[in-house]
Design a protein around this motif. Sequence first.
Motif, PDB file in Angstrom:
ATOM      1  N   TYR A 186       0.841  -1.199   0.000  1.00  0.00           N
ATOM      2  CA  TYR A 186       0.000   0.000   0.000  1.00  0.00           C
ATOM      3  C   TYR A 186       0.881   1.256   0.000  1.00  0.00           C
ATOM      4  CZ  TYR A 186      -2.551   3.831   2.238  1.00  0.00           C
ATOM      5  OH  TYR A 186      -3.057   5.059   2.564  1.00  0.00           O
ATOM      6  N   LEU A 187       1.906   1.275   0.870  1.00  0.00           N
ATOM      7  CA  LEU A 187       2.817   2.426   0.923  1.00  0.00           C
ATOM      8  C   LEU A 187       3.515   2.643  -0.416  1.00  0.00           C
ATOM      9  CD1 LEU A 187       4.555   1.990   4.393  1.00  0.00           C
ATOM     10  CD2 LEU A 187       2.781   3.642   3.764  1.00  0.00           C
ATOM     11  N   LYS A 188       4.011   1.571  -0.980  1.00  0.00           N
ATOM     12  CA  LYS A 188       4.701   1.654  -2.266  1.00  0.00           C
ATOM     13  C   LYS A 188       3.761   2.203  -3.349  1.00  0.00           C
ATOM     14  CE  LYS A 188       6.968  -1.363  -5.587  1.00  0.00           C
ATOM     15  NZ  LYS A 188       7.285  -2.747  -5.918  1.00  0.00           N
ATOM     16  N   HIS A 189       2.533   1.683  -3.398  1.00  0.00           N
ATOM     17  CA  HIS A 189       1.548   2.126  -4.385  1.00  0.00           C
ATOM     18  C   HIS A 189       1.215   3.608  -4.198  1.00  0.00           C
ATOM     19  CE1 HIS A 189      -2.042   2.225  -6.902  1.00  0.00           C
ATOM     20  NE2 HIS A 189      -2.662   2.783  -5.877  1.00  0.00           N
ATOM     21  N   MET A 190       0.983   4.007  -2.953  1.00  0.00           N
ATOM     22  CA  MET A 190       0.614   5.398  -2.694  1.00  0.00           C
ATOM     23  C   MET A 190       1.741   6.360  -3.082  1.00  0.00           C
ATOM     24  SD  MET A 190      -2.496   5.536  -1.768  1.00  0.00           S
ATOM     25  CE  MET A 190      -2.723   7.146  -1.025  1.00  0.00           C
ATOM     26  N   LYS A 191       2.976   5.997  -2.770  1.00  0.00           N
ATOM     27  CA  LYS A 191       4.101   6.871  -3.096  1.00  0.00           C
ATOM     28  C   LYS A 191       4.319   6.972  -4.601  1.00  0.00           C
ATOM     29  CE  LYS A 191       6.431   6.253   1.278  1.00  0.00           C
ATOM     30  NZ  LYS A 191       7.493   5.560   2.014  1.00  0.00           N
ATOM     31  N   GLU A 192       4.101   5.864  -5.322  1.00  0.00           N
ATOM     32  CA  GLU A 192       4.313   5.860  -6.765  1.00  0.00           C
ATOM     33  C   GLU A 192       3.151   6.472  -7.539  1.00  0.00           C
ATOM     34  OE1 GLU A 192       5.104   1.823  -7.889  1.00  0.00           O
ATOM     35  OE2 GLU A 192       7.053   1.796  -6.891  1.00  0.00           O
ATOM     36  N   HIS A 197       0.040   7.960  -6.096  1.00  0.00           N
ATOM     37  CA  HIS A 197      -0.754   9.029  -5.479  1.00  0.00           C
ATOM     38  C   HIS A 197       0.098   9.838  -4.499  1.00  0.00           C
ATOM     39  CE1 HIS A 197      -4.151   6.782  -7.105  1.00  0.00           C
ATOM     40  NE2 HIS A 197      -3.686   5.707  -6.492  1.00  0.00           N
ATOM     41  N   PRO A 198       1.162  10.460  -4.973  1.00  0.00           N
ATOM     42  CA  PRO A 198       2.081  11.146  -4.061  1.00  0.00           C
ATOM     43  C   PRO A 198       1.454  12.319  -3.308  1.00  0.00           C
ATOM     44  CG  PRO A 198       2.624  11.663  -6.332  1.00  0.00           C
ATOM     45  CD  PRO A 198       1.566  10.599  -6.364  1.00  0.00           C
ATOM     46  N   ASN A 199       0.365  12.888  -3.811  1.00  0.00           N
ATOM     47  CA  ASN A 199      -0.262  14.042  -3.169  1.00  0.00           C
ATOM     48  C   ASN A 199      -1.327  13.655  -2.155  1.00  0.00           C
ATOM     49  OD1 ASN A 199       1.325  15.747  -4.749  1.00  0.00           O
ATOM     50  ND2 ASN A 199      -0.178  15.768  -6.394  1.00  0.00           N
ATOM     51  N   HIS A 200      -1.688  12.386  -2.081  1.00  0.00           N
ATOM     52  CA  HIS A 200      -2.712  11.943  -1.140  1.00  0.00           C
ATOM     53  C   HIS A 200      -2.107  11.646   0.226  1.00  0.00           C
ATOM     54  CE1 HIS A 200      -4.898  11.121  -4.932  1.00  0.00           C
ATOM     55  NE2 HIS A 200      -5.953  11.431  -4.194  1.00  0.00           N
ATOM     56  N   LYS A 201      -2.954  11.794   1.249  1.00  0.00           N
ATOM     57  CA  LYS A 201      -2.521  11.472   2.610  1.00  0.00           C
ATOM     58  C   LYS A 201      -2.394   9.958   2.741  1.00  0.00           C
ATOM     59  CE  LYS A 201      -3.982  11.836   7.403  1.00  0.00           C
ATOM     60  NZ  LYS A 201      -4.553  10.573   7.825  1.00  0.00           N
ATOM     61  N   ILE A 202      -1.316   9.519   3.353  1.00  0.00           N
ATOM     62  CA  ILE A 202      -1.086   8.087   3.564  1.00  0.00           C
ATOM     63  C   ILE A 202      -1.597   7.706   4.944  1.00  0.00           C
ATOM     64  CG2 ILE A 202       0.689   6.309   3.826  1.00  0.00           C
ATOM     65  CD1 ILE A 202       2.310   7.804   1.704  1.00  0.00           C
ATOM     66  N   MET A 203      -2.399   6.653   5.005  1.00  0.00           N
ATOM     67  CA  MET A 203      -2.933   6.179   6.277  1.00  0.00           C
ATOM     68  C   MET A 203      -1.823   5.569   7.129  1.00  0.00           C
ATOM     69  SD  MET A 203      -6.488   4.245   5.328  1.00  0.00           S
ATOM     70  CE  MET A 203      -6.011   3.495   3.787  1.00  0.00           C
ATOM     71  N   SER A 204      -1.989   5.682   8.433  1.00  0.00           N
ATOM     72  CA  SER A 204      -1.066   4.992   9.333  1.00  0.00           C
ATOM     73  C   SER A 204      -1.352   3.496   9.228  1.00  0.00           C
ATOM     74  CB  SER A 204      -1.269   5.454  10.769  1.00  0.00           C
ATOM     75  OG  SER A 204      -2.527   4.998  11.250  1.00  0.00           O
ATOM     76  N   GLU A 205      -0.454   2.693   9.741  1.00  0.00           N
ATOM     77  CA  GLU A 205      -0.671   1.244   9.690  1.00  0.00           C
ATOM     78  C   GLU A 205      -1.933   0.860  10.456  1.00  0.00           C
ATOM     79  OE1 GLU A 205       1.819  -2.920   9.898  1.00  0.00           O
ATOM     80  OE2 GLU A 205       2.760  -1.082  10.591  1.00  0.00           O
ATOM     81  N   ALA A 206      -2.195   1.527  11.582  1.00  0.00           N
ATOM     82  CA  ALA A 206      -3.408   1.240  12.370  1.00  0.00           C
ATOM     83  C   ALA A 206      -4.669   1.598  11.575  1.00  0.00           C
ATOM     84  CB  ALA A 206      -3.375   2.002  13.688  1.00  0.00           C
ATOM     85  N   GLU A 207      -4.661   2.759  10.912  1.00  0.00           N
ATOM     86  CA  GLU A 207      -5.805   3.164  10.086  1.00  0.00           C
ATOM     87  C   GLU A 207      -6.008   2.184   8.930  1.00  0.00           C
ATOM     88  OE1 GLU A 207      -5.695   8.028  10.379  1.00  0.00           O
ATOM     89  OE2 GLU A 207      -4.233   7.013   9.096  1.00  0.00           O
ATOM     90  N   PHE A 208      -4.909   1.786   8.316  1.00  0.00           N
ATOM     91  CA  PHE A 208      -4.959   0.851   7.195  1.00  0.00           C
ATOM     92  C   PHE A 208      -5.581  -0.480   7.625  1.00  0.00           C
ATOM     93  CE2 PHE A 208      -2.934  -2.574   4.743  1.00  0.00           C
ATOM     94  CZ  PHE A 208      -3.265  -2.193   3.451  1.00  0.00           C
ATOM     95  N   CYS A 209      -5.135  -1.005   8.766  1.00  0.00           N
ATOM     96  CA  CYS A 209      -5.671  -2.282   9.266  1.00  0.00           C
ATOM     97  C   CYS A 209      -7.145  -2.155   9.625  1.00  0.00           C
ATOM     98  CB  CYS A 209      -4.877  -2.757  10.472  1.00  0.00           C
ATOM     99  SG  CYS A 209      -3.210  -3.282  10.038  1.00  0.00           S
ATOM    100  N   LYS A 210      -7.518  -1.051  10.275  1.00  0.00           N
ATOM    101  CA  LYS A 210      -8.920  -0.829  10.639  1.00  0.00           C
ATOM    102  C   LYS A 210      -9.790  -0.778   9.385  1.00  0.00           C
ATOM    103  CE  LYS A 210     -11.932   2.242  13.192  1.00  0.00           C
ATOM    104  NZ  LYS A 210     -12.061   3.438  14.002  1.00  0.00           N
ATOM    105  N   ARG A 211      -9.316  -0.072   8.363  1.00  0.00           N
ATOM    106  CA  ARG A 211     -10.074   0.030   7.107  1.00  0.00           C
ATOM    107  C   ARG A 211     -10.193  -1.336   6.429  1.00  0.00           C
ATOM    108  NH1 ARG A 211      -8.971   0.882   1.668  1.00  0.00           N
ATOM    109  NH2 ARG A 211     -10.620   1.949   0.574  1.00  0.00           N
ATOM    110  N   ALA A 212      -9.108  -2.114   6.445  1.00  0.00           N
ATOM    111  CA  ALA A 212      -9.130  -3.436   5.825  1.00  0.00           C
ATOM    112  C   ALA A 212     -10.144  -4.344   6.509  1.00  0.00           C
ATOM    113  CB  ALA A 212      -7.742  -4.063   5.869  1.00  0.00           C
ATOM    114  N   ILE A 213     -10.192  -4.291   7.833  1.00  0.00           N
ATOM    115  CA  ILE A 213     -11.157  -5.106   8.578  1.00  0.00           C
ATOM    116  C   ILE A 213     -12.578  -4.635   8.282  1.00  0.00           C
ATOM    117  CG2 ILE A 213     -12.004  -5.631  10.911  1.00  0.00           C
ATOM    118  CD1 ILE A 213      -8.994  -5.625  11.755  1.00  0.00           C
ATOM    119  N   GLU A 214     -12.771  -3.316   8.236  1.00  0.00           N
ATOM    120  CA  GLU A 214     -14.105  -2.770   7.948  1.00  0.00           C
ATOM    121  C   GLU A 214     -14.566  -3.144   6.531  1.00  0.00           C
ATOM    122  OE1 GLU A 214     -17.666  -1.179   8.639  1.00  0.00           O
ATOM    123  OE2 GLU A 214     -16.102  -1.352  10.160  1.00  0.00           O
TER     124      GLU A 214
END
Length: 74
Positions: A32-38, A40-57
């Motif tokens: 996810y980090l690699k994809h976002m940096k390559e 969507h460089p202007n978008h806010k990157i979620m923290s690992e906790a936010e990412f996991c919470k979103r994945a579970i949701e």
Amino acid sequence: MLNNLKNIAKSVWKKSCQSARLMVGIPDYEEYLKHMKECHPNHKIMSEAEFCKRAIEMRYPSGSNGGKMKKCPC
């Protein structure tokens, strides 16, 4: 030669872990980090906790987002 084998073993282990996580519905944060940096460089990157919470949701929707669980997660 030995370093090459170690690198191959690390790569196989990483891909195996990534595959196992995807099988149970847990996306890979590093990818996810690699994809976002390559892409969507202007978008806010979620923290690992936010990412996991979103994945579970996304996998098991709750009533908080208006979604209904379509199948039992068991």
